[in-house]
Scaffold this motif. Structure first.
Motif, short mmCIF file in Angstrom:
data_model
loop_
_atom_site.label_atom_id
_atom_site.label_comp_id
_atom_site.label_asym_id
_atom_site.label_seq_id
_atom_site.Cartn_x
_atom_site.Cartn_y
_atom_site.Cartn_z
N HIS A 99 -6.65 -2.87 -2.16
CA HIS A 99 -5.82 -3.69 -2.92
C HIS A 99 -5.31 -4.78 -3.13
CE1 HIS A 99 -4.01 0.44 -3.84
NE2 HIS A 99 -4.11 0.59 -3.87
N CYS A 113 0.40 3.70 -0.40
CA CYS A 113 -0.96 5.05 0.00
C CYS A 113 -0.11 6.06 -0.16
CB CYS A 113 -1.67 4.76 0.84
SG CYS A 113 -2.29 3.34 0.02
N LEU A 130 0.91 -1.09 0.10
CA LEU A 130 0.60 0.14 -0.30
C LEU A 130 0.95 1.49 -0.35
CD1 LEU A 130 -2.68 -1.38 2.75
CD2 LEU A 130 -2.34 -1.20 0.01
#
Length: 63
Positions: free
Chosen positions: A47, A29, A27
């Motif tokens: 994801h 992010c 991730l």
């Protein structure tokens, strides 16, 4: 405690030590502009990450 309703950016802002956990789960992010608005649960779903495992590891990281 980190919950699935928290936004990813809020988690990273409050608990910067969680960044390696996000990276381990793929991730990335912290680079995403959506992180400001995206709840952890949604990011994990998108994801294909096991939310329970992610939450457990994030909370272990901050305890």
């Amino acid at each position: 405690m980190i919950s699935k309703e928290m936004t990813i950016s809020d988690i990273l802002r409050r608990y910067p030590q969680t960044l390696p956990v996000f990276e381990r789960y793929g991730l990335d992010c912290y680079d995403c502009q959506i992180a400001e608005f995206e709840q952890l649960e949604h990011g994990a779903t998108v994801h294909k990450v096991n939310l329970d495992a992610l939450l457990a590891e994030l909370n272990r990281c901050i305890s």
